[in-house]
Design an enzyme around this catalytic site. Structure first.
Site, PDB file in Angstrom:
ATOM      1  N   SER A 146      13.878 -64.215  35.164  1.00  0.00           N
ATOM      2  CA  SER A 146      13.068 -65.101  35.995  1.00  0.00           C
ATOM      3  C   SER A 146      13.775 -66.445  36.148  1.00  0.00           C
ATOM      4  O   SER A 146      14.904 -66.497  36.628  1.00  0.00           O
ATOM      5  CB  SER A 146      11.671 -65.236  35.397  1.00  0.00           C
ATOM      6  OG  SER A 146      10.812 -65.946  36.249  1.00  0.00           O
ATOM      7  N   GLU A 188       8.276 -57.275  44.029  1.00  0.00           N
ATOM      8  CA  GLU A 188       8.322 -58.701  43.721  1.00  0.00           C
ATOM      9  C   GLU A 188       8.122 -59.555  44.969  1.00  0.00           C
ATOM     10  O   GLU A 188       8.656 -59.252  46.040  1.00  0.00           O
ATOM     11  CB  GLU A 188       9.676 -59.076  43.105  1.00  0.00           C
ATOM     12  CG  GLU A 188       9.912 -58.509  41.725  1.00  0.00           C
ATOM     13  CD  GLU A 188      11.050 -59.193  40.995  1.00  0.00           C
ATOM     14  OE1 GLU A 188      10.978 -60.432  40.836  1.00  0.00           O
ATOM     15  OE2 GLU A 188      11.993 -58.506  40.576  1.00  0.00           O
TER      16      GLU A 188
END
Length: 297
Positions: A145, A238
Site C-alpha cells: 500500500s 482495487e
C-alpha cells in the site's frame, strides 16, 4: 489463485476504514487492533534499532532465514496510520516465504509529518543498512500500500543521487497516483474497501500543500528509466487498479523489467489478511519465489 472474494469479509473491512475526522491517536489505535486481529498469529523474533533519533527500524527474524538476505520493509496504513507493531504477523510470513530477515521501518506519519517526510525516511533507512555492512545487492525493498509507494520513492532517490541500487524491488498494491486526474475512472468500483472519500482524505493529510503530481507523491508521473526489476501485485477489484496498471505499463516502456501480476477479484491490501483470505497466503508465496530467485542469481 483465483477465488471469489467473500462479500461478508469485504463489508467488515469497509467498516474499519480509518475515519480522517477522528483524533489521530485513536484512529491509529483502532487500525492497529484491526490489522492485528485479521493477519497471521505468527510473530517473529524482533530487535529494534535506532536509525535516527526519530526513526526506528525493527529486525524481524524467523527460523530458516538466511542472514545475508535482507528485505527492507515499509508497512501500509495510508501514510497516516500503521506501524511495524501491527504488521508483525505479515513480517513473519514475509520472512518465512523469502527465507530472509525483514528490516521494517517505522517511518514518520502524517499529518504531523507530511510529504515528503516518509520518502526521506525510506532513503535514510537504506543508507543505514549500507552503512552497517548490508550491501545493496543483498537487499530487496518491499512495501505494501503506502509502503509500496515508498519503495518506488526510494528507487527514484537512489537513481537521482547516483547511489547503488538493489537488484529488485517488490510493490504490493502500491499507491501510485494521488493526483485527482483519474478519479472519474475509479467511480463505481464497489469491490474495494478503499473509497474515493478516503483517497481524498489521504491526499489532504499526507500531501498538505505539496503538488499531488510530484513524482514521489504520484510515481505514475515519474521518469522510471534506470530502475531495477520490479515485482508488482494488484487486485482487479482495487479502486487504484487502473493506476497501478498504468504505472506498470509505463515502467515497461521505460525499459524496466516488470513482473506485473493481476489477482482477479482482490481488493486493496488483501495480502495482509492471511487468516481470512487464501489469496493472501498465495500472494506471499509468489513474493517468496521472486525474492529467492533474485537472491540466488
Amino acid at each position: 489463485m483465483i477465488r471469489e472474494t467473500p462479500q461478508e469479509f469485504l463489508d467488515i473491512l469497509k467498516s474499519y476504514v480509518p475515519d480522517p475526522n477522528r483524533p489521530v491517536g485513536l484512529a491509529r489505535q483502532e487500525f492497529s487492533e484491526f490489522l492485528t486481529e485479521f493477519q497471521s498469529d505468527e510473530r517473529p523474533e524482533t530487535e529494534a534499532v535506532a536509525i535516527r533519533e526519530d526513526l526506528r527500524g525493527v529486525w524481524c527474524s524467523v527460523a530458516g532465514g538466511v542472514p545475508d538476505r535482507t528485505l527492507l520493509f515499509f508497512h501500509g496504513g495510508f501514510f497516516s496510520v500503521g506501524s511495524t507493531a501491527d504488521h508483525l504477523g505479515f513480517c513473519a510470513e514475509l520472512a518465512r516465504a523469502t527465507r530472509s530477515r525483514v528490516f521494517s521501518v517505522d517511518y514518520r506519519l502524517a499529518p504531523e509529518h507530511p510529504f515528503p517526510a516518509a520518502a526521506e525516511d525510506a532513503l535514510e533507512a537504506y543508507r543505514f543498512l549500507a552503512k552497517h555492512g548490508y550491501p545493496p545487492h543483498r537487499i530487496i525493498p518491499v512495501g505494501i500500500s503506502a509502503g509500496g509507494t515508498l519503495v518506488i520513492d526510494l528507487l527514484l532517490s537512489l537513481r537521482e543521487q547516483h547511489l547503488l541500487m538493489p537488484p529488485a524491488a517488490v510493490c504490493l498494491s502500491p499507491v501510485v497516483d494521488l493526483s485527482s486526474g483519474r478519479d472519474i475512472a475509479k467511480k463505481g468500483r464497489e469491490s474495494d474497501w478503499l473509497t474515493l472519500a478516503r483517497l481524498a482524505a489521504i491526499r489532504t493529510q499526507y500531501l498538505a500543500y505539496s503538488d499531488p503530481e510530484d513524482p514521489r507523491a504520484s510515481p505514475v508521473h515519474a521518469n522510471l528509466s534506470g530502475l531495477p526489476r520490479l515485482y508488482i501485485q494488484a487486485g482487479s477489484g482495487e479502486l487504484m487498479y487502473d493506476d497501478i496498471s498504468a504505472f506498470a505499463g509505463k515502467a515497461k516502456w521505460a525499459g524496466v523489467q516488470v513482473r506485473f501480476e493481476i489477482w482477479e477479484g482482490m481488493f486493496h491490501f488483501w495480502q495482509i489478511f492471511g487468516k481470512q483470505v487464501p489469496e493472501a497466503r498465495d500472494a506471499l508465496a509468489r513474493v517468496g519465489i521472486f525474492a529467492r530467485e533474485t537472491f540466488e542469481r
